[in-house]
Design an enzyme around this catalytic site. Sequence first.
Site, PDB file in Angstrom:
ATOM      1  N   ALA A   9     -41.803  51.722   3.381  1.00 28.40           N
ATOM      2  CA  ALA A   9     -42.850  51.776   2.353  1.00 28.40           C
ATOM      3  C   ALA A   9     -42.294  51.870   0.932  1.00 28.40           C
ATOM      4  CB  ALA A   9     -43.765  52.965   2.631  1.00 28.40           C
ATOM      5  N   TYR A 166     -31.405  38.476  14.121  1.00 31.66           N
ATOM      6  CA  TYR A 166     -32.577  38.730  13.265  1.00 31.66           C
ATOM      7  C   TYR A 166     -33.824  38.062  13.855  1.00 31.66           C
ATOM      8  CZ  TYR A 166     -35.809  38.831   9.351  1.00 31.66           C
ATOM      9  OH  TYR A 166     -36.935  39.029   8.577  1.00 31.66           O
TER      10      TYR A 166
HETATM   11  N1  LIG Z   1     -38.819  38.997   2.512  1.00 28.33           N
HETATM   12  C1  LIG Z   1     -39.164  38.031   3.337  1.00 28.33           C
HETATM   13  O1  LIG Z   1     -39.184  36.837   2.972  1.00 28.33           O
HETATM   14  C2  LIG Z   1     -39.546  38.352   4.753  1.00 28.33           C
HETATM   15  C3  LIG Z   1     -39.999  37.305   5.579  1.00 28.33           C
HETATM   16  C4  LIG Z   1     -40.366  37.589   6.896  1.00 28.33           C
HETATM   17  C5  LIG Z   1     -40.307  38.892   7.354  1.00 28.33           C
HETATM   18  N2  LIG Z   1     -39.855  39.900   6.540  1.00 28.33           N
HETATM   19  C6  LIG Z   1     -39.828  41.263   7.085  1.00 28.33           C
HETATM   20  O2  LIG Z   1     -40.504  42.117   6.191  1.00 28.33           O
HETATM   21  C7  LIG Z   1     -40.112  43.478   6.442  1.00 28.33           C
HETATM   22  C8  LIG Z   1     -39.931  44.190   5.121  1.00 28.33           C
HETATM   23  O3  LIG Z   1     -38.886  43.584   4.418  1.00 28.33           O
HETATM   24  P1  LIG Z   1     -38.901  43.256   2.865  1.00 28.33           P
HETATM   25  O4  LIG Z   1     -38.620  41.811   2.721  1.00 28.33           O
HETATM   26  O5  LIG Z   1     -40.089  43.840   2.218  1.00 28.33           O
HETATM   27  O6  LIG Z   1     -37.547  43.987   2.394  1.00 28.33           O
HETATM   28  P2  LIG Z   1     -37.245  45.395   1.720  1.00 28.33           P
HETATM   29  O7  LIG Z   1     -37.872  45.473   0.376  1.00 28.33           O
HETATM   30  O8  LIG Z   1     -35.782  45.583   1.823  1.00 28.33           O
HETATM   31  O9  LIG Z   1     -37.996  46.442   2.650  1.00 28.33           O
HETATM   32  C9  LIG Z   1     -37.400  47.056   3.750  1.00 28.33           C
HETATM   33  C10 LIG Z   1     -37.879  48.487   3.838  1.00 28.33           C
HETATM   34  O10 LIG Z   1     -37.322  49.100   5.002  1.00 28.33           O
HETATM   35  C11 LIG Z   1     -36.626  50.276   4.615  1.00 28.33           C
HETATM   36  N3  LIG Z   1     -35.482  50.553   5.470  1.00 28.33           N
HETATM   37  C12 LIG Z   1     -34.309  49.862   5.536  1.00 28.33           C
HETATM   38  N4  LIG Z   1     -33.474  50.451   6.400  1.00 28.33           N
HETATM   39  C13 LIG Z   1     -34.123  51.530   6.888  1.00 28.33           C
HETATM   40  C14 LIG Z   1     -33.772  52.540   7.805  1.00 28.33           C
HETATM   41  N5  LIG Z   1     -32.584  52.568   8.422  1.00 28.33           N
HETATM   42  N6  LIG Z   1     -34.674  53.525   8.071  1.00 28.33           N
HETATM   43  C15 LIG Z   1     -35.876  53.532   7.458  1.00 28.33           C
HETATM   44  N7  LIG Z   1     -36.270  52.586   6.600  1.00 28.33           N
HETATM   45  C16 LIG Z   1     -35.398  51.591   6.299  1.00 28.33           C
HETATM   46  C17 LIG Z   1     -36.194  49.993   3.197  1.00 28.33           C
HETATM   47  O11 LIG Z   1     -35.813  51.199   2.534  1.00 28.33           O
HETATM   48  P3  LIG Z   1     -34.540  51.183   1.507  1.00 28.33           P
HETATM   49  O12 LIG Z   1     -34.852  50.203   0.457  1.00 28.33           O
HETATM   50  O13 LIG Z   1     -34.458  52.579   1.048  1.00 28.33           O
HETATM   51  O14 LIG Z   1     -33.369  50.766   2.333  1.00 28.33           O
HETATM   52  C18 LIG Z   1     -37.433  49.335   2.650  1.00 28.33           C
HETATM   53  O15 LIG Z   1     -38.426  50.293   2.357  1.00 28.33           O
HETATM   54  C19 LIG Z   1     -38.881  43.386   7.320  1.00 28.33           C
HETATM   55  O16 LIG Z   1     -39.226  43.724   8.644  1.00 28.33           O
HETATM   56  C20 LIG Z   1     -38.484  41.921   7.251  1.00 28.33           C
HETATM   57  O17 LIG Z   1     -37.829  41.487   8.416  1.00 28.33           O
HETATM   58  C21 LIG Z   1     -39.487  39.659   5.264  1.00 28.33           C
END
Ligand SMILES: NC(=O)c1ccc[n+]([C@@H]2O[C@H](COP(=O)([O-])OP(=O)(O)OC[C@H]3O[C@@H](n4cnc5c(N)ncnc54)[C@H](OP(=O)(O)O)[C@@H]3O)[C@@H](O)[C@H]2O)c1
Length: 288
Positions: A9, A166
């Site tokens: 979050a 992934y």
């Molecule tokens: N961006 C895209 O284009 C895309 C496309 C398809 C799917 N997704 C999916 O969307 C989801 C969110 O990703 P996002 O793109 O929004 O990236 P993001 O901004 O990096 O969000 C990831 C979140 O997960 C947290 N996190 C990481 N490692 C963790 C851990 N060990 N324990 C608890 N929390 C942890 C992060 O916290 P910290 O920042 O503190 O590490 C951050 O709040 C992911 O599941 C990803 O696979 C993203």
Amino acid sequence: LKTVVVTGATSGIGFAVCAELLESGCRVIGIGRSEENCRAAREKLLSVNPKYDMTFLWGDLMQQSEVLRVAGEIRGELECSSGGALYALVNNAGCVRSWYMTTGEGYEQQFALNHLAGFLLTHELLKNLMRGGGRILFTSSGSHKMMKMNWKDLMFEKRYRPLYAYKQSKLCNMLTAFELSDRYSGRGIRAYGIDPGLVRTEIGCKNTGKLVDFVWKQRKRHGVDPSVPAKVYAGLITGDTQADGLYYGIGGLTKHSGEVNKQNAVRLFGVSEKLCKIKFGVSDECLS
Ligand SMILES: NC(=O)c1ccc[n+]([C@@H]2O[C@H](COP(=O)([O-])OP(=O)(O)OC[C@H]3O[C@@H](n4cnc5c(N)ncnc54)[C@H](OP(=O)(O)O)[C@@H]3O)[C@@H](O)[C@H]2O)c1
């Protein structure tokens, strides 16, 4: 007041989902990795409206021990605020890795965070969800369509292929959502996989190495703002009735891979239960 738990979050999609939910009047419990990032995210959200009902809890969700601890804290919060009822759970925390890296408990990190963490957290909060609105969302990805389950070597220990690991984790999200809906629809549970599309976040720049960091910085420029997919999550959560279907993209209900089927779902449930040392009840069992 609808209480929603959102993992990951503190940034990107999860942060934007929190903002949407708060604006529509939900009470949100956000889960982050570190206290520092949780405090900063909370401050940012409350700067929009100090009256928002936003709580943050933190823990390294790659570790099952931490998932269990955080789940206990969530249940405590729910007992105090809503008689134990949880309206919705958004399993969104995720990571990208370029090398074979394991958690302290020995599991490959993308599998551990992107799949097992949400699987275990859902198990721990299932009774609360049955008492509440029963909606469970998993942040999957369109990339799940280009993958089959690598049953012989689920964590790619023999030959590490980071992108496959992934994509498989995102297929696992779909299979988990499939099986939860199939098993527990009679108990008011409905689970969805979401394809957020290409989103402008920092996911490819966190602990991924210089090459992936560089490539992601170029690629994400073509992505949408996290507020775009966040509206899909908010729609599914705040809608008056549970929406039909399993897989939603930013254009609405969409088609998932044929690999998302009962056979794979049951098999994944069995393997994941063993890895998490838990057992999901069958649908007609009394779970309370
Ligand atoms: N961006 C895209 O284009 C895309 C496309 C398809 C799917 N997704 C999916 O969307 C989801 C969110 O990703 P996002 O793109 O929004 O990236 P993001 O901004 O990096 O969000 C990831 C979140 O997960 C947290 N996190 C990481 N490692 C963790 C851990 N060990 N324990 C608890 N929390 C942890 C992060 O916290 P910290 O920042 O503190 O590490 C951050 O709040 C992911 O599941 C990803 O696979 C993203």
